[in-house]
Design a protein around this motif. Structure first.
Motif, PDB file in Angstrom:
ATOM      1  N   MET A   1       1.551  20.246  59.933  1.00  0.00           N
ATOM      2  CA  MET A   1       2.631  19.879  59.034  1.00  0.00           C
ATOM      3  C   MET A   1       3.630  21.039  58.951  1.00  0.00           C
ATOM      4  SD  MET A   1       2.465  18.598  55.058  1.00  0.00           S
ATOM      5  CE  MET A   1       1.569  17.097  55.390  1.00  0.00           C
ATOM      6  N   LYS A   2       4.892  20.705  58.873  1.00  0.00           N
ATOM      7  CA  LYS A   2       5.947  21.710  58.776  1.00  0.00           C
ATOM      8  C   LYS A   2       5.860  22.483  57.465  1.00  0.00           C
ATOM      9  CE  LYS A   2       9.340  18.884  61.149  1.00  0.00           C
ATOM     10  NZ  LYS A   2      10.673  18.345  61.099  1.00  0.00           N
ATOM     11  N   LYS A   3       6.321  23.733  57.528  1.00  0.00           N
ATOM     12  CA  LYS A   3       6.401  24.542  56.314  1.00  0.00           C
ATOM     13  C   LYS A   3       7.837  24.531  55.795  1.00  0.00           C
ATOM     14  CE  LYS A   3       4.995  28.583  57.608  1.00  0.00           C
ATOM     15  NZ  LYS A   3       4.489  29.963  57.708  1.00  0.00           N
ATOM     16  N   ILE A   4       7.944  24.619  54.476  1.00  0.00           N
ATOM     17  CA  ILE A   4       9.237  24.799  53.821  1.00  0.00           C
ATOM     18  C   ILE A   4       9.364  26.294  53.544  1.00  0.00           C
ATOM     19  CG2 ILE A   4      10.714  24.198  51.864  1.00  0.00           C
ATOM     20  CD1 ILE A   4       9.895  21.799  53.664  1.00  0.00           C
ATOM     21  N   ILE A   5      10.324  26.931  54.192  1.00  0.00           N
ATOM     22  CA  ILE A   5      10.493  28.375  54.064  1.00  0.00           C
ATOM     23  C   ILE A   5      11.844  28.658  53.426  1.00  0.00           C
ATOM     24  CG2 ILE A   5      10.668  30.558  55.319  1.00  0.00           C
ATOM     25  CD1 ILE A   5       8.865  29.244  57.484  1.00  0.00           C
ATOM     26  N   ALA A   6      11.803  29.293  52.272  1.00  0.00           N
ATOM     27  CA  ALA A   6      13.028  29.689  51.572  1.00  0.00           C
ATOM     28  C   ALA A   6      13.348  31.113  52.006  1.00  0.00           C
ATOM     29  CB  ALA A   6      12.826  29.618  50.068  1.00  0.00           C
ATOM     30  N   ALA A   7      14.516  31.317  52.596  1.00  0.00           N
ATOM     31  CA  ALA A   7      14.925  32.637  53.078  1.00  0.00           C
ATOM     32  C   ALA A   7      16.297  32.955  52.504  1.00  0.00           C
ATOM     33  CB  ALA A   7      14.962  32.648  54.601  1.00  0.00           C
ATOM     34  N   ILE A   8      16.385  34.116  51.834  1.00  0.00           N
ATOM     35  CA  ILE A   8      17.656  34.452  51.192  1.00  0.00           C
ATOM     36  C   ILE A   8      17.825  35.967  51.118  1.00  0.00           C
ATOM     37  CG2 ILE A   8      16.786  34.444  48.823  1.00  0.00           C
ATOM     38  CD1 ILE A   8      19.464  32.767  48.210  1.00  0.00           C
ATOM     39  N   ASN A   9      19.072  36.394  51.141  1.00  0.00           N
ATOM     40  CA  ASN A   9      19.430  37.801  50.972  1.00  0.00           C
ATOM     41  C   ASN A   9      19.757  38.042  49.511  1.00  0.00           C
ATOM     42  OD1 ASN A   9      19.781  39.099  53.785  1.00  0.00           O
ATOM     43  ND2 ASN A   9      20.797  37.118  53.982  1.00  0.00           N
ATOM     44  N   MET A  10      19.398  39.224  49.032  1.00  0.00           N
ATOM     45  CA  MET A  10      19.692  39.573  47.648  1.00  0.00           C
ATOM     46  C   MET A  10      19.801  41.086  47.518  1.00  0.00           C
ATOM     47  SD  MET A  10      15.913  38.639  46.145  1.00  0.00           S
ATOM     48  CE  MET A  10      16.129  39.199  44.495  1.00  0.00           C
ATOM     49  N   THR A  11      20.384  41.509  46.422  1.00  0.00           N
ATOM     50  CA  THR A  11      20.469  42.932  46.134  1.00  0.00           C
ATOM     51  C   THR A  11      19.189  43.380  45.444  1.00  0.00           C
ATOM     52  OG1 THR A  11      21.464  42.603  43.956  1.00  0.00           O
ATOM     53  CG2 THR A  11      22.978  42.784  45.835  1.00  0.00           C
ATOM     54  N   LEU A  12      19.057  44.671  45.264  1.00  0.00           N
ATOM     55  CA  LEU A  12      17.883  45.226  44.606  1.00  0.00           C
ATOM     56  C   LEU A  12      17.720  44.702  43.183  1.00  0.00           C
ATOM     57  CD1 LEU A  12      15.615  47.235  45.201  1.00  0.00           C
ATOM     58  CD2 LEU A  12      17.073  49.037  44.284  1.00  0.00           C
ATOM     59  N   ASN A  13      18.843  44.394  42.520  1.00  0.00           N
ATOM     60  CA  ASN A  13      18.766  43.878  41.155  1.00  0.00           C
ATOM     61  C   ASN A  13      18.817  42.348  41.097  1.00  0.00           C
ATOM     62  OD1 ASN A  13      21.501  44.258  41.932  1.00  0.00           O
ATOM     63  ND2 ASN A  13      22.185  44.203  39.811  1.00  0.00           N
ATOM     64  N   GLY A  14      18.540  41.682  42.219  1.00  0.00           N
ATOM     65  CA  GLY A  14      18.343  40.239  42.215  1.00  0.00           C
ATOM     66  C   GLY A  14      19.564  39.373  42.393  1.00  0.00           C
ATOM     67  N   ASN A  15      20.720  39.956  42.700  1.00  0.00           N
ATOM     68  CA  ASN A  15      21.940  39.162  42.884  1.00  0.00           C
ATOM     69  C   ASN A  15      21.993  38.567  44.291  1.00  0.00           C
ATOM     70  OD1 ASN A  15      22.843  39.689  40.322  1.00  0.00           O
ATOM     71  ND2 ASN A  15      24.172  41.361  40.928  1.00  0.00           N
ATOM     72  N   CYS A  16      22.402  37.330  44.353  1.00  0.00           N
ATOM     73  CA  CYS A  16      22.568  36.640  45.631  1.00  0.00           C
ATOM     74  C   CYS A  16      24.052  36.578  45.968  1.00  0.00           C
ATOM     75  CB  CYS A  16      21.984  35.234  45.552  1.00  0.00           C
ATOM     76  SG  CYS A  16      20.222  35.245  45.294  1.00  0.00           S
ATOM     77  N   ASP A  17      24.651  37.713  46.144  1.00  0.00           N
ATOM     78  CA  ASP A  17      26.067  37.811  46.479  1.00  0.00           C
ATOM     79  C   ASP A  17      26.173  38.128  47.960  1.00  0.00           C
ATOM     80  OD1 ASP A  17      28.688  38.644  46.971  1.00  0.00           O
ATOM     81  OD2 ASP A  17      28.905  39.548  45.001  1.00  0.00           O
ATOM     82  N   ILE A 124      16.656  26.631  46.384  1.00  0.00           N
ATOM     83  CA  ILE A 124      15.409  27.377  46.216  1.00  0.00           C
ATOM     84  C   ILE A 124      14.875  27.194  44.802  1.00  0.00           C
ATOM     85  CG2 ILE A 124      14.406  29.698  46.127  1.00  0.00           C
ATOM     86  CD1 ILE A 124      16.297  30.393  48.505  1.00  0.00           C
ATOM     87  N   ILE A 125      15.746  27.310  43.820  1.00  0.00           N
ATOM     88  CA  ILE A 125      15.332  27.123  42.424  1.00  0.00           C
ATOM     89  C   ILE A 125      14.759  25.717  42.213  1.00  0.00           C
ATOM     90  CG2 ILE A 125      16.186  26.916  40.042  1.00  0.00           C
ATOM     91  CD1 ILE A 125      18.094  29.277  40.719  1.00  0.00           C
ATOM     92  N   GLN A 126      15.448  24.706  42.739  1.00  0.00           N
ATOM     93  CA  GLN A 126      14.951  23.327  42.589  1.00  0.00           C
ATOM     94  C   GLN A 126      13.584  23.149  43.249  1.00  0.00           C
ATOM     95  OE1 GLN A 126      17.866  20.115  43.421  1.00  0.00           O
ATOM     96  NE2 GLN A 126      19.377  21.779  43.535  1.00  0.00           N
ATOM     97  N   LEU A 127      13.407  23.733  44.428  1.00  0.00           N
ATOM     98  CA  LEU A 127      12.140  23.566  45.148  1.00  0.00           C
ATOM     99  C   LEU A 127      11.001  24.344  44.513  1.00  0.00           C
ATOM    100  CD1 LEU A 127      13.491  23.506  48.796  1.00  0.00           C
ATOM    101  CD2 LEU A 127      12.591  21.586  47.453  1.00  0.00           C
ATOM    102  N   ILE A 128      11.303  25.474  43.882  1.00  0.00           N
ATOM    103  CA  ILE A 128      10.266  26.191  43.132  1.00  0.00           C
ATOM    104  C   ILE A 128       9.797  25.313  41.972  1.00  0.00           C
ATOM    105  CG2 ILE A 128       9.848  28.128  41.549  1.00  0.00           C
ATOM    106  CD1 ILE A 128      11.541  29.853  43.476  1.00  0.00           C
ATOM    107  N   LYS A 129      10.756  24.709  41.273  1.00  0.00           N
ATOM    108  CA  LYS A 129      10.398  23.825  40.160  1.00  0.00           C
ATOM    109  C   LYS A 129       9.571  22.633  40.621  1.00  0.00           C
ATOM    110  CE  LYS A 129      14.302  24.991  37.178  1.00  0.00           C
ATOM    111  NZ  LYS A 129      15.538  24.503  36.541  1.00  0.00           N
ATOM    112  N   LEU A 130       9.817  22.150  41.851  1.00  0.00           N
ATOM    113  CA  LEU A 130       9.085  21.011  42.396  1.00  0.00           C
ATOM    114  C   LEU A 130       7.782  21.436  43.089  1.00  0.00           C
ATOM    115  CD1 LEU A 130      12.131  19.081  43.918  1.00  0.00           C
ATOM    116  CD2 LEU A 130      10.735  18.342  41.961  1.00  0.00           C
TER     117      LEU A 130
END
Length: 188
Positions: A1-17, A124-130
């Motif tokens: 079965m396929k995996k759902i992989i959330a991949a994202i860049n962020m700063t050290l203080n958690g910003n996704c800019d 990512i937020i929606q999928l964490i909640k689900l």
């Protein structure tokens, strides 16, 4: 079965800019390789529109091999965009979702093939909640940003994670690879 992989860049203080990170040749190659191992990537409208920048490098390559290779990889991978406002994607390898996120994920997971990547904070937020993420890849850049959207902002759910590996880049960025260990618990 396929995996759902959330991949994202962020700063050290958690910003996704997307402007706050330090993308260099090594990171561009890493993400080009990552995209080449996946079947599809899911985006929300805002991130998708930011990623459309790479279309310009397909028409007019930059001459920087790592950026041009990433442009080819992002062009090749199938993209599903979740938006209530876009009427068309303007990209041959992208389509607008006609179904809710959870339904799309459950359909994709049942199919054989390569993994599914999620590259937008909102998804990512929606999928964490689900409770539908199989792996979380956080690329943390050695930057403290003064403003920006927090990756886990307004997330009223506790999810325990197990660190499964790390990858360190020469520029000081690090990818932390996590796997959820138990079901998420909603916090009031």
């Amino acid at each position: 079965m396929k995996k759902i992989i959330a991949a994202i860049n962020m700063t050290l203080n958690g910003n996704c800019d997307h402007n706050a990170g330090i993308p260099d040749e090594e990171i561009h190659y890493h993400y080009a390789d990552l995209l080449n191992t996946a079947e599809v990537i899911l985006y929300g409208r805002i991130t998708y529109q930011l990623m459309q920048f790479w279309q310009s490098l397909l028409k007019n390559p930059s001459g920087e091999k790592s950026m041009d290779d990433f442009a080819l990889a992002i062009d090749k991978i199938q993209k599903i965009v979740f938006s209530n406002t876009l009427k068309e994607t303007g990209w041959d390898s992208a389509k607008l979702s006609t179904k809710p996120l959870e339904e799309i994920i459950l359909e994709l997971k049942k199919q054989s093939g390569k993994d599914i990547f999620v590259g937008s904070r909102s998804l990512i937020i929606q999928l964490i909640k689900l409770n539908l993420i199989d792996e979380l890849q956080l690329c943390i850049h050695p930057v403290i940003a003064e403003s920006g959207l927090q990756l886990f902002e307004n997330l009223n759910i506790k999810t325990d994670l197990k660190l499964i590996k790390t990858k360190v880049f020469k520029n000081g960025a690090i990818i932390l690879y996590y796997k959820p260990t138990v079901e998420s618990i909603t916090i009031d």
